[in-house]
Design a protein around this motif. Structure first.
Motif, PDB file in Angstrom:
ATOM      1  N   THR A 433       0.837  -1.266  -0.098  1.00 30.32           N
ATOM      2  CA  THR A 433      -0.002   0.097   0.045  1.00 30.32           C
ATOM      3  C   THR A 433       0.869   0.971  -0.057  1.00 30.32           C
ATOM      4  OG1 THR A 433      -1.720  -1.311   1.289  1.00 30.32           O
ATOM      5  CG2 THR A 433      -2.021   1.091   1.174  1.00 30.32           C
ATOM      6  N   GLY A 434       0.601   1.924  -0.715  1.00 36.56           N
ATOM      7  CA  GLY A 434       1.427   3.245  -0.841  1.00 36.56           C
ATOM      8  C   GLY A 434       2.892   3.149  -1.508  1.00 36.56           C
ATOM      9  N   THR A 435       3.700   2.489  -1.226  1.00 38.44           N
ATOM     10  CA  THR A 435       4.989   2.509  -1.537  1.00 38.44           C
ATOM     11  C   THR A 435       5.520   0.917  -1.574  1.00 38.44           C
ATOM     12  OG1 THR A 435       5.329   4.622  -0.921  1.00 38.44           O
ATOM     13  CG2 THR A 435       7.394   3.019  -1.414  1.00 38.44           C
ATOM     14  N   ASN A 436       6.296   0.573  -2.538  1.00 38.03           N
ATOM     15  CA  ASN A 436       6.642  -1.004  -2.406  1.00 38.03           C
ATOM     16  C   ASN A 436       8.239  -0.948  -2.471  1.00 38.03           C
ATOM     17  OD1 ASN A 436       6.599  -3.755  -2.800  1.00 38.03           O
ATOM     18  ND2 ASN A 436       6.193  -3.800  -4.720  1.00 38.03           N
ATOM     19  N   GLY A 437       8.801  -0.406  -1.633  1.00 39.60           N
ATOM     20  CA  GLY A 437      10.086  -0.203  -1.312  1.00 39.60           C
ATOM     21  C   GLY A 437      10.913  -1.541  -1.518  1.00 39.60           C
ATOM     22  N   VAL A 438      12.143  -1.753  -1.745  1.00 40.87           N
ATOM     23  CA  VAL A 438      13.123  -2.794  -1.689  1.00 40.87           C
ATOM     24  C   VAL A 438      13.112  -3.230  -0.402  1.00 40.87           C
ATOM     25  CG1 VAL A 438      15.259  -3.696  -2.413  1.00 40.87           C
ATOM     26  CG2 VAL A 438      13.791  -2.311  -4.010  1.00 40.87           C
ATOM     27  N   PRO A 439      13.192  -4.287   0.038  1.00 43.61           N
ATOM     28  CA  PRO A 439      13.635  -4.809   1.634  1.00 43.61           C
ATOM     29  C   PRO A 439      15.123  -4.917   1.713  1.00 43.61           C
ATOM     30  CG  PRO A 439      12.961  -6.664   0.303  1.00 43.61           C
ATOM     31  CD  PRO A 439      12.923  -5.298  -0.541  1.00 43.61           C
ATOM     32  N   ALA A 440      15.690  -5.015   2.915  1.00 37.19           N
ATOM     33  CA  ALA A 440      16.817  -5.227   3.236  1.00 37.19           C
ATOM     34  C   ALA A 440      17.119  -6.658   3.287  1.00 37.19           C
ATOM     35  CB  ALA A 440      17.509  -4.575   4.469  1.00 37.19           C
ATOM     36  N   VAL A 441      18.031  -7.131   2.568  1.00 35.05           N
ATOM     37  CA  VAL A 441      17.921  -8.671   2.288  1.00 35.05           C
ATOM     38  C   VAL A 441      19.302  -9.322   2.854  1.00 35.05           C
ATOM     39  CG1 VAL A 441      18.290 -10.584   0.623  1.00 35.05           C
ATOM     40  CG2 VAL A 441      16.984  -8.673   0.368  1.00 35.05           C
ATOM     41  N   THR A 442      19.237 -10.207   3.912  1.00 40.61           N
ATOM     42  CA  THR A 442      20.456 -11.012   4.647  1.00 40.61           C
ATOM     43  C   THR A 442      20.415 -12.526   4.025  1.00 40.61           C
ATOM     44  OG1 THR A 442      19.516 -11.176   6.570  1.00 40.61           O
ATOM     45  CG2 THR A 442      21.021  -9.377   6.253  1.00 40.61           C
ATOM     46  N   CYS A 443      21.366 -13.040   4.092  1.00 41.60           N
ATOM     47  CA  CYS A 443      21.594 -14.521   3.843  1.00 41.60           C
ATOM     48  C   CYS A 443      22.701 -15.343   4.734  1.00 41.60           C
ATOM     49  CB  CYS A 443      21.800 -14.992   2.205  1.00 41.60           C
ATOM     50  SG  CYS A 443      21.724 -16.804   1.523  1.00 41.60           S
ATOM     51  N   SER A 444      21.963 -16.624   5.331  1.00 41.83           N
ATOM     52  CA  SER A 444      23.015 -17.131   6.115  1.00 41.83           C
ATOM     53  C   SER A 444      22.875 -18.758   5.621  1.00 41.83           C
ATOM     54  CB  SER A 444      22.864 -17.108   7.265  1.00 41.83           C
ATOM     55  OG  SER A 444      21.317 -17.373   7.874  1.00 41.83           O
ATOM     56  N   ALA A 445      23.751 -19.449   5.692  1.00 42.16           N
ATOM     57  CA  ALA A 445      23.971 -20.927   5.378  1.00 42.16           C
ATOM     58  C   ALA A 445      24.662 -21.694   6.137  1.00 42.16           C
ATOM     59  CB  ALA A 445      24.489 -20.933   3.841  1.00 42.16           C
ATOM     60  N   THR A 446      24.519 -23.015   6.185  1.00 34.86           N
ATOM     61  CA  THR A 446      25.203 -24.030   7.155  1.00 34.86           C
ATOM     62  C   THR A 446      25.416 -25.138   6.117  1.00 34.86           C
ATOM     63  OG1 THR A 446      22.857 -25.187   7.510  1.00 34.86           O
ATOM     64  CG2 THR A 446      23.801 -23.595   9.029  1.00 34.86           C
TER      65      THR A 446
END
Length: 446
Positions: A433-446
Motif C-alpha cells: 500500500t502506498g510504496t513498494n520499497g526494496v527490503p533489506a536482504v541478508t542470507c546465511s547458510a549451514t
C-alpha cells in the motif's frame, strides 16, 4: 481464456491430442502432418512445438509480441482468435497474423476461443459454430498448410455432460475435411481442457479415426488437475502406449502447492519429444500467469523465466522449423546453467538478490536468488526486512515465517543443497500500500 485464474481450481484449461495410424497416413502434399506420434514437416523433418500462447483477440494491437516471442527462443505461437463471442477477428486480421508468424519464423497454431466451456458457460459457442468460423476464413488459410495448424475450438466442453465431446469433435473434424481443409488439425479435450473425467483419453481413437486425412493431433491443457508428477506421467504414459500424437497446448506453473507441476511437465515433454505451449505471454486479468510485465520482453516474470530460461525450457530445447531454415535434427545442448546475479562471498555462506518480477495495484510478485559462496551449503535462510509494511501471501520453493515487517524464508527439501557458486530461486506473491520499497536482504547458510 481471459480470466483463466478465476476458474483455475474448478475447471481449467484444455487438452488436445491426436493420433494417426502406423500405416502411411494421407495428408496434404505440402504441409505439417502427423506421422505416428510425431508432427512432421512437408520435408520429412520432425517438428516439436516449443512456444507460448498469445491473447491476440483481446490485444490485437500488440503485434510486436510475435517478434518478441521469437527473440526469446520460441518456434511456435498459439494465437487466440474469436469469431464473435468477443470482437471478431476478420479474414484480413488473420491473414496479418499468419504473415507475422512467417516473418518471424514461427509456426502458427490458430485457435478459436469462442467454444471455451460449452455446456457450462452459457456464452460459449458450439464446435459446429467454430467450424463455420474457419470456413469463413478459408480464403486466407488455404495454401498455408506448411506454416499453420488449426486448433478447431479452445476447451470446447466444460464439466457439464463432458461425454458430448466425442460426437461433437468427430462432427467438427469431418465438417472441416468435407469443406476441403487439408491442414493439421488440433483438438482440445473437455473438462475445460483438462480431461479429468478421461473422455478424450478413452475415446481418442474414435476421434482420430474420424479424420479422413488422418492428420489430427490431440492437445491436453495442464493446470491444477496435474499438480503432481504422478498425475502428469500417468496421463502422458497412456498416450504414448497407444501411439497417439499429443501436444500440451496450454499449461501454467507451480506458484502454489495445488498448481501444475510445470518442472515435471517440461522435463517429461522433452524426454518424450512432445510439444508444449505455455499460457500466456501477457494480458491475464490476474497476472500470475503472465510471462511478461505489460508485454515487455525485457521484464520476464518468474513464470516467464521458468518457461523460457529454466531447465527443459524453450531456450534450451526449441529448434526452428526446417521450412524457415532451422536444423533438421533437435538440439543436443544441455539446459543453461544459472549465472549468479551478484559476486558470491569469498568464504562459505551465501548471498541473496531480490527483484520484483511483476507489480499491479495492491499486489506484486517477488523473486529471490540465493547463491552459495566458495563452499557448498546444505541449507540456507534469507531474511527480508520490508520497509513499507508489505506482506507475503503466497510462496513457492521456500517455507516462510513472518514477524511484523520481517519475513524469513528457508529452503525446501530439493533446493537447499548448493554446490559452491550454485544458485537456487524462490518466489512469492505479496501485497503493498502506498510504496513498494526494496527490503533489506541478508542470507546465511549451514
Amino acid at each position: 481464456m481471459k480470466s483463466r485464474l478465476a476458474t483455475f481450481a474448478a475447471a481449467v484449461l484444455a487438452a488436445a491430442a491426436a493420433v494417426l495410424f502406423s500405416v502411411g497416413p494421407a495428408y496434404a502434399a505440402t504441409g505439417l502432418h502427423v506421422s505416428g506420434r510425431d508432427i512432421v514437416e512437408s520435408g520429412g523433418q520432425t517438428f516439436v512445438m516449443r512456444g507460448v500462447n498469445h491473447e491476440h483477440t483481446w490485444f490485437a494491437n500488440e503485434t510486436d509480441s510475435f517478434a518478441d516471442i521469437k527473440a526469446k527462443g520460441a518456434n511456435t505461437v498459439r494465437v487466440v482468435l474469436s469469431g464473435g463471442r468477443w470482437t471478431a477477428n476478420s479474414a484480413a486480421d488473420v491473414a496479418n497474423v499468419i504473415a507475422l508468424c512467417k516473418q518471424h519464423k514461427l509456426i502458427c497454431v490458430l485457435e478459436d476461443h469462442d467454444t471455451t466451456g460449452y455446456g457450462e458457460d452459457g456464452a460459449a459457442y458450439t464446435l459446429d459454430q467454430a467450424v463455420n468460423y474457419w470456413i469463413g476464413l478459408k480464403s486466407v488459410l488455404v495454401g498455408q498448410e506448411d506454416y499453420i495448424s488449426i486448433n478447431i475450438g479452445n476447451e470446447p466442453i466444460g464439466n457439464t455432460n463432458a461425454g458430448q465431446w466425442t460426437s461433437a469433435t468427430v462432427a467438427a473434424i469431418q465438417k472441416m475435411r468435407s469443406n476441403g481443409f487439408q491442414h493439421l488439425l488440433m483438438v482440445d479435450a473437455p473438462n475445460w481442457g483438462q480431461d479429468w473425467t478421461y473422455v478424450m483419453r478413452d475415446n481418442a481413437q474414435t476421434v482420430l479415426d474420424a479424420d479422413s486425412q488422418h492428420n489430427t493431433v490431440l492437445s491436453i491443457h495442464m493446470y491444477a488437475v496435474f499438480n503432481t508428477a504422478a498425475s502428469i506421467t500417468s496421463y502422458l504414459d497412456t498416450f504414448r502406449s497407444k501411439g497417439w500424437p499429443l501436444v500440451i497446448g496450454e499449461f501454467g506453473w507451480q506458484f502454489g502447492a495445488g498448481e501444475v507441476d510445470d518442472q515435471t511437465l517440461m522435463a517429461e515433454a522433452v524426454a518424450r519429444n512432445l510439444g508444449y505451449l505455455g499460457w500466456s505471454w501477457a494480458g491475464n486479468n490476474d497476472p500470475i500467469l503472465d510471462m511478461t510485465v505489460n508485454f515487455d520482453p525485457n521484464q520476464l516474470t518468474t513464470w516467464g523465466q521458468r518457461v523460457f530460461n529454466g531447465p527443459n525450457g524453450i531456450k534450451a530445447t526449441a529448434r526452428e522449423a526446417a521450412i524457415f531454415g532451422g536444423p533438421t535434427t533437435p538440439p543436443t545442448s544441455t539446459p543453461p546453467t544459472t549465472t549468479p546475479p551478484t559476486t558470491p562471498p569469498a568464504g562459505g555462506g551465501c548471498v541473496a538478490a531480490y527483484s520484483i518480477a511483476g507489480q499491479w495495484t495492491g499486489g506484486f510478485q517477488g523473486e529471490v536468488r540465493v547463491t552459495a559462496g566458495n563452499a557448498a551449503v546444505g541449507n540456507w535462510t534469507v531474511t527480508l526486512a520490508f520497509p513499507n509494511g508489505q506482506t507475503v501471501t503466497q510462496v513457492w520453493s521456500a517455507t516462510v515465517t513472518s514477524s511484523g515487517s520481517t519475513v524469513t524464508a528457508r529452503n525446501v527439501g530439493y533446493n537447499g543443497n548448493l554446490a559452491a557458486g550454485a544458485s537456487a530461486t524462490f518466489g512469492f506473491l505479496g501485497t503493498w500500500t502506498g510504496t513498494n520499497g526494496v527490503p533489506a536482504v541478508t542470507c546465511s547458510a549451514t
